[in-house]
Each structure stands twice: as C-alpha cells, then as structure tokens.
Write a protein that holds these residues in place. Structure first.
Motif, PDB file in Angstrom:
ATOM      1  N   SER A 339      -4.409  -9.893  -0.527  1.00 20.97           N
ATOM      2  CA  SER A 339      -4.550 -11.044   0.373  1.00 20.97           C
ATOM      3  C   SER A 339      -5.971 -11.589   0.335  1.00 20.97           C
ATOM      4  N   GLU A 343      -6.006 -14.981   4.882  1.00 24.24           N
ATOM      5  CA  GLU A 343      -4.783 -14.264   5.224  1.00 24.24           C
ATOM      6  C   GLU A 343      -5.085 -12.974   5.978  1.00 24.24           C
ATOM      7  N   LEU A 344      -6.146 -12.293   5.576  1.00 29.33           N
ATOM      8  CA  LEU A 344      -6.521 -11.048   6.263  1.00 29.33           C
ATOM      9  C   LEU A 344      -6.948 -11.320   7.702  1.00 29.33           C
ATOM     10  N   ASP A 346      -6.075 -13.891   9.573  1.00 33.15           N
ATOM     11  CA  ASP A 346      -4.903 -14.281  10.362  1.00 33.15           C
ATOM     12  C   ASP A 346      -4.062 -13.066  10.747  1.00 33.15           C
ATOM     13  N   ARG A 347      -3.949 -12.110   9.835  1.00 35.70           N
ATOM     14  CA  ARG A 347      -3.078 -10.959  10.074  1.00 35.70           C
ATOM     15  C   ARG A 347      -3.766  -9.885  10.909  1.00 35.70           C
ATOM     16  N   GLN A 348      -5.067  -9.657  10.697  1.00 37.85           N
ATOM     17  CA  GLN A 348      -5.750  -8.542  11.347  1.00 37.85           C
ATOM     18  C   GLN A 348      -6.531  -8.938  12.598  1.00 37.85           C
ATOM     19  N   THR A 351      -4.003 -12.411  15.160  1.00 42.50           N
ATOM     20  CA  THR A 351      -2.770 -11.985  15.851  1.00 42.50           C
ATOM     21  C   THR A 351      -3.072 -11.313  17.186  1.00 42.50           C
TER      22      THR A 351
END
Length: 729
Positions: A339, A343-344, A346-348, A351
């Motif tokens: 990623s 993306e990292l 947004d995900r880590q 969220t």
C-alpha cells in the motif's frame, strides 16, 4: 381501520401562524416556536386509524422510542401513537426529534386544542430560530410522507438541519461557556450572529467572545501575536524559552541555525495552530524547504529557534491557574509492502473514530498528498504520499498537531506554575500556553523544557472533547473567573403586567428609584427612559426594545411594563425578575386573535409574570382581583398584596399569616407585616386630584418596598413625582 392515504392524498397540515417567542411565555420560561396548526380533515383520523402510519413513522425516526410524552417515561409517545393521537401532537414530537438528530438537543414541546375545530396551538423548544423553523417545515413533510406512504429522505433532511445549526448556532466552545453560566443561574444575551455573548444584565454583565473576555487586554493579545516579543518578555520573567532569531531569508535562517546549533525549528512569526511549523531540522536542504513552507503559511518574518526534544503540550490557563492540559503525540504508519502512504494513513489513522473534519472531532483527518506539513515531513524521509513503504517500515506522518490527549491530573505543580507565570507575563487572563516537555509529571528542574508559545483566544475543544482522558469543565472555570461565588450577573428587574394602570405604576416606581440615587432604566408604553430623561418617546413594551435596558452597562435597576399581547406574541424580554407586579386579569375580549376567549385563558397568560419571579424575589399582587390573588401560590418568592381596603379577604388573610401588605388608610398609605404596622406614608393631601391614582400608587409603593426602599424615600419620590406631573398637565 381506514386506508386513509388512498383517498385523501391531497390533504396537508397547514400553518396558520408561526411565532418565535424569544422570552418567557405562556408555555415555558425559555424561547420556543409557537405554531398555529390547522390539521383540517385529519381531525377525523387519529394515528391509530391510519394504515401503516405507526410502522412508517417509527422506521423513519427510531429515536421517537425514547420520547416520554404524557406518561413520563421512555416509550410514552409511542404508546400514545398506538392508542391514537392527532397530527398536531405527532408533528411536535417529530420536530423535536429532527432537532435532536441534528445535534441541537431539546425536549420540551406541548400541543393544545383551540376553540376552532382542527386548529391547535403547538409549541416546541428550539435553541436557534432558523434551525427550528427549518425543522418545522421538514417535520411537516415527514409526517405527510408517513401518512401517505411517500418517500422522505431523513438523512438529507438532518444533514441540512445540521448545516444550519453549524451556521447559526453558537460555536461549541462558546456554547459550553454559556451552558456553564446557565447552570449558575446567570442569564445570557447573544449580541451578534457570531460568538459575542453577554453574560448577565445591566451593570452586572460581563462579555465573552469564545475564549476571550472583557478582561482580555488588547495589548496582551498584540503581544501574544508577536512571537519574538512574547519570547523576550517570557525570558525576562525567568520562563525557559528556546533560543531563537527572527530572519527574512534562507541565508539568514542557515546562519542563525549555525549560531543556535542544530537541530532547529522553523515557524512563521505570526502563525498559529501549528501551521507552517517544522521540527528537528538538521541540514540546509530541509531548512530551505521548511522556510518556504513557513513563508506560505505566514507570509511575514520567520523564526528559527532551538529544537527542544520532547512532546508538545497545551496548558490552558484561566485567571491564575491551569484548568486543563493536553499532550501531543506523533502519528506514524507501518508499511505492508503493498500500500502507498495515502492508503496506509486512511486504513491505520483516518479510521480512528476520533478523527474528523468537523470541530467535534478531537483529531484531524490526515491527507498526505495535500497537507503541506506532511508532504515536507515525507520528503525529509525520501518519500512522497504515493511511495510504498516496505513491510514493517515505520513512516513518520506528523510530528505535531495532535495535542488532544488529556493529562490534566498528571501535571507537576512546577509545570503548572510556569504556565501561569507565562500567561501573566504576557498579560492574558485566558491563555493557551504551549510547552515542550519530556514528561509533564516530572519537575521542570529534572528535564529539558521550554515555553514555545502563549496564545490568546485559545481553542477549547481539545479539552472539552479530548482524544483520550476526561473532558474538563472549562466553562465553569471561565464563568468562575468572571463572576465571584455569590454573583449571578443579575441587576434588579421589575416587571409590571396587566391591562390597567401599568404605565403610571412603571413611571412612578422608576421615578422613586431614581430619586433614591439609583441608575434606572424604564421601558414602558410612554417610551424609553434613563433616569428622568426620556430617550425615546415611542412604545417600548416590545421584546426587542426591552433588550436595550438589559445590555446597557450603566443601569443598576430596570423597570419593564408588559401587556398580554406582548407576552403572547414575543415573550418577556428577560428570563427572571426580582419583583413581578400583576394589576388585573381583565379585557380578554381584545385578545380574540390569539384564541384567548375567557378570563381563565387570560390568567394563564398573565401568570407568566409571577412564574419568572426569583426565589429571593417578590410578587406584588392586587388583592381586589380574585384571579390575581390566585397567582400567589405560583410564586417561588415572597408575595405582597396591595389594596385600598384593608378588609379585602385576600389582604386580611395574607396579613393574618404574617405576610406583607400595603393598603390605604385616612389619606395615607400603610405598610404592614402581620400585626405590625411597619410604617405609614402620609400623603398630606397629595395625589387627591389625580383620578384613579390611589390604587396604582399602592402598587408602586409595594414594589418599592419589595426592593428595600425606605418609607422616607418613597414619600419624597411620591411628592416630587406628583409635582412633575402637575407641572406638565
């Protein structure tokens, strides 16, 4: 059961009149929107006769399940809905629920039938008029949709209401302070469409503008906005500050860094909220990029200063003490070899439910491809937002800007003392002191530490809604800073209500107070008076004009004249009063447009004056009017009855119970409490040629007595007022 919507799809709820009652009124002592609702043929179709209505409405608004309604417990409204209730009552609850869903919490509502079939008066509490009116319109359409089984987008409606609330309501920090004032019984007036708010009335008032007060020095604010001057003052007072220089070019910045010693910090001279700040700079390339960022964010001079290792902290100082503290944390992501950094993040990170784009979120949403500070931080690591870190690789996303982790209870006394010293050095009564600390729980002498900024008008949300830890009662601290423990921001207010002689009572009472040496404001039918001077001769019995008295900082006491029409159409101009005078309950015939068609209904209007008397106040009531006498039991404070005849049943019974009364006897006025004749005011032939004067003189004297005026001063006021009237007759 009637399949109603198949043959009556054109029927709608109609609004005959929508009024914002901005002050205490016949419904409640808080502002409400009153709606005259014509439900037409729906009068014949209560909710239990409408096929599928219950299911559709409760599906759209599941929160209705907690509405109490008449039974006084959650589920009460749904019980009424199942048993059968009418469209006006249903609309009331729908409007309340829509406001709650939009974040504007409220719970008061009432709906009452009028004498006209199908027409109801409905009132609901709203904290902001435009939002309340929009909720009313949306609520009507939702009820129609539930009746006729047509589409209605609840999510969109609530989003629109939330946008209106964000636009028109007080900001969350200001609202928090106002709520704290309300809890202490301190009234407030919103002075602008923004966050300028008056707490208290008249000469007892104070003013706030979010985290600024009328004690906040303009000079101190200017000092706080000049970081170099702030640092100089702090240093002279013994506050540890990082060594630094003010520069204009990248060459000067690099030279300053050589003098100070690497690593350094670069930030705008006039920046705030961490914008344009770059930390831990160790080489010329990073410094040049940080300089360019600071220039874009600030536009003026640039500060190069010594880098102090540790975490950033914000200590909120109110008055002479630290009332809240928050710690910052760096933000990192861990690579997975697949990623990119966007993306990292947004995900880590994004969220995390604590992150958001609104003021309610304690942490910001991070955008590595847009945030200039993040882009620069990634560049220093040889990365971009689109880089793909290796599996397990740690990437620093943000060094500062996450100061939202509450540590108030952990702050060492020496750290708190240094923060308060910094605020005093700048001259701010409320300040956000930014400190770099290795550990806030340890003494300053045991660590490297520095004050890096002192901020005027500091943000409060990090302390009201921290990312972790307890919310702090900032509003209570600010209110306590402005008002002493026994102060409530209230000047003496007298309200006079009725249809007979209210103007002369108001004029005489204000004159007596004026001759006593008080600074008196009067709003009555004859005009707006300050002392003996008529400022404006127009009718001043309206709500809006009455506000002129409340915001006037020179007034000690205010006297208001009211009539039932004003109470019905606007409400009282103030929330509470020390003395409330009611002269009569008569003349309901003039109020037919308000569906007031009996003395009993007029009684419910005029009792508003007694309902707002403070617990330490007094209601002054006409003992000759039976319905005025009934209001005595409604008063939270004392009651003084007045009447020409000492043998009036209400007056005699009140006196027999040891209470205060005023009556006429042998050409004078007697003030008595129980069996004791407290004093007598001899009129010596005065007032005898003023028709009908005796009764209203009694009322004015009783109100003056309730305010603590002596008989000698009352007599002097009576004589001089009569002379003034005779002079102008």
């Amino acid at each position: 059961m009637v399949d109603f919507y198949t043959f009556m799809t054109t029927k709608r709820i109609e609004f005959l009149r929508v009024t914002h009652l901005r002050g205490p009124n016949i419904w409640t002592y808080r502002p409400v929107i009153e709606v005259w609702v014509d439900i037409g043929d729906l009068e014949d179709y209560p909710s239990n006769t409408l096929v599928g209505f219950y299911e559709r409405l409760t599906t759209m608004l599941p929160g209705l399940a907690v509405h109490r309604c008449g039974v006084g417990e959650p589920g009460g409204f749904l019980e009424r809905l199942r048993e059968g209730t009418w469209a006006g009552h249903i609309l009331e609850h729908v409007v309340l629920e829509l406001q709650n869903m939009a974040g504007m919490r409220t719970g008061f509502g009432k709906t009452r039938q009028t004498s006209q079939r199908g027409v109801y008066k409905m009132a609901f509490r709203t904290r902001q008029e435009q939002v309340g009116r929009a909720a009313l319109e949306a609520g009507r359409e939702l009820v129609h949709a539930a009746i006729h089984n047509t589409p209605f987008d609840v999510t969109q409606a609530v989003a629109q209401l939330r946008d209106l609330a964000d636009k028109y309501c007080l900001g969350p920090s200001t609202a928090h302070i106002v709520e704290a004032a309300t809890e202490r019984g301190i009234p407030h007036i919103r002075l602008t469409a923004g966050n300028l708010v008056q707490l208290g009335y008249g000469n007892k008032q104070r003013r706030i503008w979010t985290a600024e007060t009328d004690q906040t020095s303009a000079i101190a604010e200017e000092i706080a906005s000049d970081k170099d001057l702030t640092k100089s003052l702090l240093k002279s007072c013994g506050v540890p500050v990082p060594q630094g220089e003010l520069v204009e070019t990248t060459e000067q910045a690099w030279a300053a860094a050589q003098d100070i010693g690497l690593p350094v910090v670069i930030k705008p001279h006039d920046g705030n909220h961490g914008r344009g700040v770059s930390l831990d700079l160790n080489n010329r390339q990073d410094m040049d990029a940080a300089f360019a960022l600071a220039k874009r964010k600030g536009g003026g001079s640039i500060i190069v200063e010594q880098y102090i290792p540790g975490n950033e902290h914000r200590l909120l100082v109110v008055g002479q003490r630290v009332v809240a503290a928050a710690r910052g944390e760096t933000a990192w992501v861990t690579g997975d070899g697949q990623s990119n950094i966007i993306e990292l993040v947004d995900r880590q990170l994004n969220t995390d439910p604590r992150r958001g784009i609104t003021e309610d979120a304690p942490l910001n949403v991070l955008a590595p491809h847009e945030g200039a500070e993040i882009i620069l931080e990634l560049q220093r690591q040889g990365l971009t937002a689109y880089s793909v870190p290796a599996m397990g690789q740690q990437v620093l996303i943000q060094r500062n800007g996450n100061v939202a982790f509450d540590i108030t209870d952990e702050v060492h006394p020496s750290v708190a003392a240094m923060a308060t010293l910094a605020a005093r050095a700048v001259g701010l009564d409320i300040a956000g002191v930014d400190m770099v600390l290795e550990d806030a729980t340890r003494p300053l002498s045991a660590q490297r530490a520095a004050v890096i900024e002192v901020n005027a008008s500091p943000g409060l949300l990090a302390h009201l809604k921290p990312a972790s830890g307890h919310a702090r009662p900032i509003g209570q601290a600010i209110v306590a800073h402005l008002f002493g423990p026994m102060q409530n921001g209230r000047m003496d207010i007298v309200g006079i209500t009725g249809q007979v002689n209210t103007t002369p009572i108001a004029r005489l009472l204000s004159w007596m107070l004026y001759t006593q040496g008080q600074k008196v404001g009067l709003a009555c039918k004859d005009g707006f008076y300050l002392g003996e001077r008529c400022v404006d001769p127009h009718d001043y019995t309206s709500w809006e004009r009455g506000q002129n008295l409340l915001i006037n900082r020179s007034i000690d006491v205010a006297v208001f004249e009211h009539n039932p029409q004003t109470i019905l159409s606007e409400g009282l101009a103030y929330d509470k009063c020390r003395v409330g005078v009611v002269t009569d309950v008569s003349g309901f015939e003039t109020l037919s447009e308000f569906y007031i068609d009996s003395l009993d209904k007029l009684y419910n209007v005029e009792r508003t004056q007694v309902d707002v008397v403070l617990a330490h106040g007094t209601a002054v009531l006409n003992a000759a009017d039976p319905q005025v006498v009934e209001m005595a039991s409604l008063c939270d404070g004392d009651v003084i009855f007045y009447g020409l005849d000492p043998e009036l049943p209400a007056l005699a019974a009140h006196r027999a119970s040891g209470q205060r009364v005023v009556f006429s006897e042998q050409g004078g006025l007697v003030l008595a409490q129980g069996d004791t004749r407290v004093t007598q005011i001899d009129l010596n032939g005065h007032w005898v040629d003023l028709p009908g004067s005796a009764e209203w003189v009694l009322a004015a004297v009783a109100a003056a007595w309730a305010l603590g005026m002596s008989a000698e001063l009352m007599g002097a006021g009576l004589r001089t007022f009569e002379q003034t009237i005779q002079k102008h007759r």
